[in-house]
Design an enzyme around this catalytic site. Structure first.
Site, mmCIF file in Angstrom:
data_model
loop_
_atom_site.group_PDB
_atom_site.id
_atom_site.type_symbol
_atom_site.label_atom_id
_atom_site.label_comp_id
_atom_site.label_asym_id
_atom_site.label_seq_id
_atom_site.Cartn_x
_atom_site.Cartn_y
_atom_site.Cartn_z
ATOM 1 N N HIS A 184 -2.862 -5.422 -7.291
ATOM 2 C CA HIS A 184 -1.736 -5.971 -6.622
ATOM 3 C C HIS A 184 -1.828 -7.210 -6.112
ATOM 4 O O HIS A 184 -2.980 -7.518 -5.595
ATOM 5 C CB HIS A 184 -1.233 -4.921 -5.828
ATOM 6 N N ASP A 201 -8.368 -6.901 -0.848
ATOM 7 C CA ASP A 201 -7.094 -6.123 -1.196
ATOM 8 C C ASP A 201 -6.108 -7.057 -1.126
ATOM 9 O O ASP A 201 -5.466 -7.198 -0.080
ATOM 10 C CB ASP A 201 -7.014 -5.129 0.270
ATOM 11 N N GLU A 251 2.813 -3.720 -3.220
ATOM 12 C CA GLU A 251 2.041 -2.336 -3.148
ATOM 13 C C GLU A 251 1.771 -1.879 -1.667
ATOM 14 O O GLU A 251 1.946 -0.751 -1.614
ATOM 15 C CB GLU A 251 0.651 -2.665 -3.680
#
Lengths: 428, 24
Positions: free
Chosen positions: A246, A258, A292
């Site tokens: 993502h 992340d 996400e």
């Protein structure tokens, strides 16, 4: 020797460090990419151009609507027994406080059960959760539901110990949820250190007063896109192996780990396969999800749009647990499919990464796996991953190009081989 | 639950193993 060729090119050859360099360029240019933010849309436009310039097939953007929340200014100060400024991070979708803030006595608990037992004490207070870290999926319940459970017993706000496996005074953010009919109270994460400090003070019977100020605000939903690119299949073009990560992140650090790592090793998988002049029998589809972090919002709309073709999806893959040195592939599917994946992973013997583990789920591919499509996710050092997850430390400094090379090689071999097998992976 | 079109495999596991080994 396809597997060896991919491994050599990714880990030892001319594509070394490409995914790291591409990622650094993007996150240094746009920074963190919160759902609804301009930086996220800028990142999507940059990726749209990157994927076209990379000469991939069918590069396009699929429009979706996503949440738009902004943090604003926030602060938390212990006023009594002594003045102590705390580092905090408000939680996604939290409401703000009045401009003057909320000043109240604190009730420290270590679990939801203790909160229930001490409910009469909670009214008009700020509840502080000092829950111990067990693992992410167990402990994240306090971040997600802490505000609702505190509001149910009359609390004015909740402060939750950061959900992390390691802390150097690092607050961690993330999404949280309110419940219909329960008052919406401000909620934020504090550091492990401050949660434990207040727990010690409370255990000595000392009265703690905190002033919390949060400028958080939710706006109407924003337009965004899932970003798609392909290597069209040579024999069964309508059949798909989906490989993804993502593009959105929280508004802290650079969102490099992340999930910049997952998104860019997924892109790298297609680039490696293209560089080697390979074209698998099935279409290899890269999807870079949006929103996400708000619960797979972009992916859910993609699923609604594409589920009509679910019988053509052989495997869905998402890397969203970090791209440090992989230790294996997490997989969910039938026993026969698992046996096949074990054979595929044996191709990675040169890297000594051949394990097939359980739990291949990841937020954005969970809809497909729930309805029977085999799913895979990359396993790596989760203790390290959750030490930096959703914190200001999620920057390129935590990323390692050599480990990303290996992660990209694993991702490319698995996605290519499954996409090129004569038959789709069997289902239950 | 959706099943894929070619859910009925035409091939034995040994044949699939050999196919995968060819990528080595």
């Amino acid at each position: 020797d396809v597997a060896k060729a991919i491994i050599n090119r990714a880990v030892y050859g001319e594509s070394q460090n490409r995914s790291y360099e591409r990622l650094a360029l993007l996150v240094d240019t746009v920074g963190p990419r919160l759902s609804g933010s301009k930086s996220l849309e800028k990142a999507i436009q940059i990726m749209y151009q990157n994927l076209q310039e990379n000469g991939l097939d069918n590069v396009h953007l699929e429009p979706v609507k996503i949440p738009h929340w902004e943090r604003g200014e926030e602060s938390a100060v212990i006023l009594a027994p002594r003045r102590h400024q705390m580092a905090i991070l408000g939680l996604g979708s939290s409401v703000g406080t009045p401009p003057e803030g909320i000043t109240a006595e604190v009730l420290v608990v270590t679990s939801f059960e203790e909160l229930q037992r001490r409910a009469p004490e909670a009214k008009g207070k700020i509840v502080v959760y000092n829950q111990p870290y067990v693992n992410y999926s167990t402990t994240v319940q306090y971040r997600v539901n802490g505000a609702v459970e505190a509001a149910k017993v009359g609390a004015l706000a909740s402060l939750i110990r950061s959900v992390t496996s390691f802390s150097i005074y690092s607050p961690h953010t993330g999404m949280q949820e309110y419940q219909e009919g329960v008052p919406k109270i401000p909620t934020a994460c504090i550091t492990v250190e401050d949660a434990e400090l207040m727990s010690r003070l409370a255990s000595r019977g000392i009265r703690i007063v905190v002033q919390l100020k949060m400028g958080a605000k939710t706006y109407c939903d924003a337009y965004s896109f899932n970003t798609v690119a392909e290597i069209t299949g040579s024999k069964f073009p309508e059949q798909v192996v989906l490989v993804s990560g993502h593009l959105d992140s929280w508004d802290v650090g650079q969102g490099a780990m992340d999930d910049g790592g997952g998104a860019f090793i997924s892109w790298e998988a297609l680039s490696l396969i293209k560089d080697l002049g390979l074209r698998p029998k099935r279409t290899l589809r890269l999807v870079l999800w949006t929103a996400e972090e708000q619960g797979g919002v972009g992916a859910s709309q993609y699923y609604q749009l594409h589920k009509v073709n679910i019988s053509n999806y052989s495997l869905v893959m998402e890397s969203d647990l970090g791209t440090f040195l992989p230790t294996g592939l997490r997989f969910t599917g039938s026993e026969k499919a698992r046996a096949i994946m074990k054979e595929v992973m044996s191709l990675l013997e040169p890297l000594n990464i051949t394990q097939v583990l359980s739990d291949g789920e990841a937020t954005d591919i969970s809809f497909w796996i729930r309805d029977g499509v085999p799913g895979a996710s990359l396993q790596d050092d989760l203790h390290k991953y959750f030490s930096f997850h959703h914190s200001h430390g999620d920057t390129m400094t935590v990323m390692d190009p050599k480990q990303m090379n290996v992660a990209a090689a694993v991702w490319a071999v698995v996605s290519y081989v499954v996409a090129d097998l004569e038959e789709m992976l069997p289902r239950n | 639950k959706a099943i894929n079109k070619s859910n009925i495999s035409q091939r034995t596991f040994e044949e699939i193993k050999e196919e995968i080994a060819s990528y080595r």
